[in-house]
Design a protein around this motif. Structure first.
Motif, short mmCIF file in Angstrom:
data_model
loop_
_atom_site.label_atom_id
_atom_site.label_comp_id
_atom_site.label_asym_id
_atom_site.label_seq_id
_atom_site.Cartn_x
_atom_site.Cartn_y
_atom_site.Cartn_z
N LYS A 158 -10.04 -0.59 -4.76
CA LYS A 158 -11.44 -0.72 -4.34
C LYS A 158 -11.67 -2.01 -3.55
CE LYS A 158 -13.35 1.60 -8.35
NZ LYS A 158 -13.68 1.20 -9.69
N LEU A 159 -10.84 -3.02 -3.83
CA LEU A 159 -11.05 -4.31 -3.17
C LEU A 159 -10.63 -4.27 -1.70
CD1 LEU A 159 -9.75 -6.83 -5.89
CD2 LEU A 159 -12.12 -6.41 -5.25
N TYR A 160 -9.58 -3.52 -1.41
CA TYR A 160 -9.01 -3.55 -0.05
C TYR A 160 -9.28 -2.23 0.65
CZ TYR A 160 -6.74 -7.74 -1.72
OH TYR A 160 -6.53 -9.00 -2.22
N ALA A 161 -9.40 -2.30 1.99
CA ALA A 161 -9.51 -1.08 2.79
C ALA A 161 -8.23 -0.27 2.61
CB ALA A 161 -9.71 -1.44 4.26
N GLU A 162 -8.35 1.04 2.78
CA GLU A 162 -7.18 1.89 2.58
C GLU A 162 -6.03 1.47 3.51
OE1 GLU A 162 -8.37 5.98 2.46
OE2 GLU A 162 -6.26 6.58 2.22
N THR A 163 -6.37 1.13 4.74
CA THR A 163 -5.32 0.72 5.69
C THR A 163 -4.62 -0.54 5.18
OG1 THR A 163 -7.16 -0.24 6.89
CG2 THR A 163 -6.10 1.67 7.90
N THR A 164 -5.37 -1.50 4.70
CA THR A 164 -4.76 -2.73 4.17
C THR A 164 -3.89 -2.40 2.97
OG1 THR A 164 -6.83 -3.84 4.72
CG2 THR A 164 -5.25 -5.09 3.38
N TYR A 165 -4.43 -1.55 2.12
CA TYR A 165 -3.74 -1.23 0.87
C TYR A 165 -2.34 -0.69 1.16
CZ TYR A 165 -3.38 0.07 -4.01
OH TYR A 165 -3.00 0.15 -5.31
N HIS A 166 -2.24 0.13 2.19
CA HIS A 166 -0.93 0.73 2.51
C HIS A 166 -0.08 -0.17 3.41
CE1 HIS A 166 -1.83 4.22 0.22
NE2 HIS A 166 -2.98 4.36 0.86
N ALA A 167 -0.72 -0.90 4.32
CA ALA A 167 0.05 -1.66 5.32
C ALA A 167 0.45 -3.05 4.84
CB ALA A 167 -0.75 -1.77 6.62
N ARG A 168 -0.24 -3.59 3.82
CA ARG A 168 0.01 -4.98 3.43
C ARG A 168 0.36 -5.07 1.94
NH1 ARG A 168 -2.44 -8.72 6.70
NH2 ARG A 168 -1.06 -10.12 5.57
N PRO A 169 1.46 -4.44 1.53
CA PRO A 169 1.78 -4.43 0.09
C PRO A 169 1.93 -5.82 -0.50
CG PRO A 169 3.62 -3.57 1.41
CD PRO A 169 2.46 -3.71 2.34
N GLU A 170 2.35 -6.81 0.32
CA GLU A 170 2.55 -8.15 -0.24
C GLU A 170 1.20 -8.79 -0.58
OE1 GLU A 170 2.81 -7.32 2.93
OE2 GLU A 170 1.45 -8.75 3.84
N MET A 171 0.18 -8.45 0.20
CA MET A 171 -1.17 -8.99 -0.09
C MET A 171 -1.69 -8.40 -1.41
SD MET A 171 -4.53 -8.77 2.35
CE MET A 171 -3.86 -9.78 3.63
N ILE A 172 -1.46 -7.11 -1.58
CA ILE A 172 -1.92 -6.44 -2.80
C ILE A 172 -1.14 -6.99 -4.01
CG2 ILE A 172 -2.28 -4.16 -3.90
CD1 ILE A 172 -3.68 -4.60 -1.09
N GLU A 173 0.15 -7.22 -3.79
CA GLU A 173 0.99 -7.74 -4.88
C GLU A 173 0.53 -9.14 -5.29
OE1 GLU A 173 3.08 -7.48 -7.82
OE2 GLU A 173 2.77 -5.70 -6.59
N ASP A 174 0.18 -9.97 -4.31
CA ASP A 174 -0.33 -11.31 -4.63
C ASP A 174 -1.59 -11.22 -5.48
OD1 ASP A 174 1.63 -12.67 -3.33
OD2 ASP A 174 0.45 -13.15 -1.53
N ALA A 175 -2.49 -10.33 -5.06
CA ALA A 175 -3.76 -10.19 -5.81
C ALA A 175 -3.48 -9.69 -7.22
CB ALA A 175 -4.69 -9.24 -5.07
N ARG A 176 -2.54 -8.74 -7.34
CA ARG A 176 -2.18 -8.22 -8.67
C ARG A 176 -1.66 -9.36 -9.55
NH1 ARG A 176 0.73 -4.12 -7.27
NH2 ARG A 176 -0.66 -2.45 -7.89
N ARG A 177 -0.81 -10.19 -8.96
CA ARG A 177 -0.25 -11.32 -9.71
C ARG A 177 -1.35 -12.26 -10.20
NH1 ARG A 177 4.51 -11.64 -6.86
NH2 ARG A 177 3.42 -12.50 -5.07
N VAL A 178 -2.32 -12.52 -9.30
CA VAL A 178 -3.42 -13.41 -9.69
C VAL A 178 -4.19 -12.80 -10.86
CG1 VAL A 178 -5.66 -14.33 -8.94
CG2 VAL A 178 -3.67 -14.52 -7.43
N ILE A 179 -4.50 -11.52 -10.76
CA ILE A 179 -5.31 -10.88 -11.82
C ILE A 179 -4.54 -10.91 -13.14
CG2 ILE A 179 -6.41 -8.73 -12.57
CD1 ILE A 179 -6.84 -8.06 -9.57
N LEU A 180 -3.25 -10.60 -13.08
CA LEU A 180 -2.46 -10.55 -14.32
C LEU A 180 -2.27 -11.93 -14.93
CD1 LEU A 180 0.23 -7.84 -13.44
CD2 LEU A 180 -1.90 -7.58 -14.73
N ALA A 181 -2.35 -12.97 -14.09
CA ALA A 181 -2.17 -14.34 -14.60
C ALA A 181 -3.48 -14.93 -15.13
CB ALA A 181 -1.61 -15.23 -13.49
N THR A 182 -4.58 -14.24 -14.92
CA THR A 182 -5.89 -14.77 -15.33
C THR A 182 -6.12 -14.50 -16.82
OG1 THR A 182 -6.70 -14.36 -13.11
CG2 THR A 182 -8.37 -14.70 -14.80
N ALA A 183 -6.70 -15.47 -17.49
CA ALA A 183 -6.93 -15.31 -18.94
C ALA A 183 -7.88 -14.14 -19.18
CB ALA A 183 -7.55 -16.59 -19.50
N PRO A 184 -7.49 -13.18 -20.03
CA PRO A 184 -8.38 -12.04 -20.30
C PRO A 184 -9.78 -12.49 -20.76
CG PRO A 184 -6.19 -11.55 -21.10
CD PRO A 184 -6.16 -12.99 -20.64
#
Ligand code: MLT
Length: 269
Positions: A158-184
């Motif tokens: 939902k955060l990223y445009a569909e084109t970004t989501y598919h074309a920029r996996p490293e950007m999505i991976e960075d964001a995933r890492r940030v979310i997973l590292a954040t205190a619940p």
């Protein structure tokens, strides 16, 4: 590249902030459930001409985590205290994305003498619907019970445009890492705070600082038409739509967003 963060001590905790460049201050405030690093492209580009502060809000990044509920008002007060801690007395330009925008409305309300201009990216003025608020509270409880993995998977598309989501996996991976590292408990507290944020639509005609509103054309969370209406309701509001971008327009299309920011900031001088 990891950037060095500065620690600012508040009366009841600490905020970490990337502090780079010299000149008039731009204070960048991230969205949910991210951190200061979402603004790296803006700080890298603009810190040659401005002092850029990209903060980790309470509960995010390395900043102090307060469990329970952290309101948008509290986050705005934290920002004012952080500016005090950095001895910044001149009014700043506050640039907030989404939840950062919800905090920006409160900063205007509570600390307007410290505000020179507003940049509002992919955000909303209305409150949650009753159903939306209920879902947030459920999300908060679930993140506390089982961690933020499910939230990352639900939010990233939902955060990223569909084109970004598919074309920029490293950007999505960075964001995933940030979310997973954040205190619940930090994520949960902010979700509860957003659920109780007020509708600020009636404030808009009074917010008479220069204001730039930016929306990714494909933003699924804060639609462009809604942001155009916010800009129209603000006496000095202008609106820029960024093509080929979703909710995370500053990350997805940094050149276009930075050009819009530069043009706006130059006009303030
Ligand atoms: C954000 O990006 O900060 C969130 O999408 C805000 C929200 O959930 O309302």
């Amino acid at each position: 590249m990891m950037s060095e963060l500065r620690k600012v001590t508040l009366s009841d905790g600490e905020l970490f902030v990337r502090d780079q460049g010299q000149g008039e201050t731009i204070l960048f405030v991230h969205g949910f459930p991210l951190d200061h690093s979402m603004w790296d492209a803006q700080v890298n580009a603009l810190s040659s001409s401005y002092r850029c502060l990209a903060v980790d809000l309470r509960g995010f990044g390395r900043s102090t985590v307060t469990s329970g509920t952290v309101t948008m008002e509290q986050m705005a007060d934290d920002l004012a205290a952080m500016l005090d801690g950095l001895n910044i007395t001149q009014p700043v330009t506050l640039c907030g994305l989404s939840m950062g925008g919800y905090v920006a409305w409160q900063f205007w309300k509570r600390h307007s003498s410290r505000l020179a201009a507003l940049i509002l990216c992919d955000t909303r003025a209305i409150a949650d619907t009753e159903e939306g608020a209920k879902q947030r509270l459920e999300t908060a409880d679930r993140v506390e019970a089982e961690g933020s993995g499910f939230l990352a998977e639900a939010m990233l598309p939902k955060l990223y445009a569909e084109t970004t989501y598919h074309a920029r996996p490293e950007m999505i991976e960075d964001a995933r890492r940030v979310i997973l590292a954040t205190a619940p408990s930090g994520i949960a507290a902010a979700a509860r705070g957003m659920a109780q944020r007020p509708d600020v639509t009636s404030w808009l005609p009074e917010i008479d600082v220069p204001a730039l509103l930016i929306t990714g054309e494909q933003d699924a969370i804060s639609p462009a038409a809604e942001m155009a209406a916010i800009a129209q309701a603000m006496p000095r509001g202008t609106h820029a739509i960024i093509p080929t971008a979703g909710h995370m327009a500053p990350q997805e299309q940094p050149d276009a967003v930075n050009a819009a920011l530069r043009a706006f900031l130059l006009n303030l001088k």
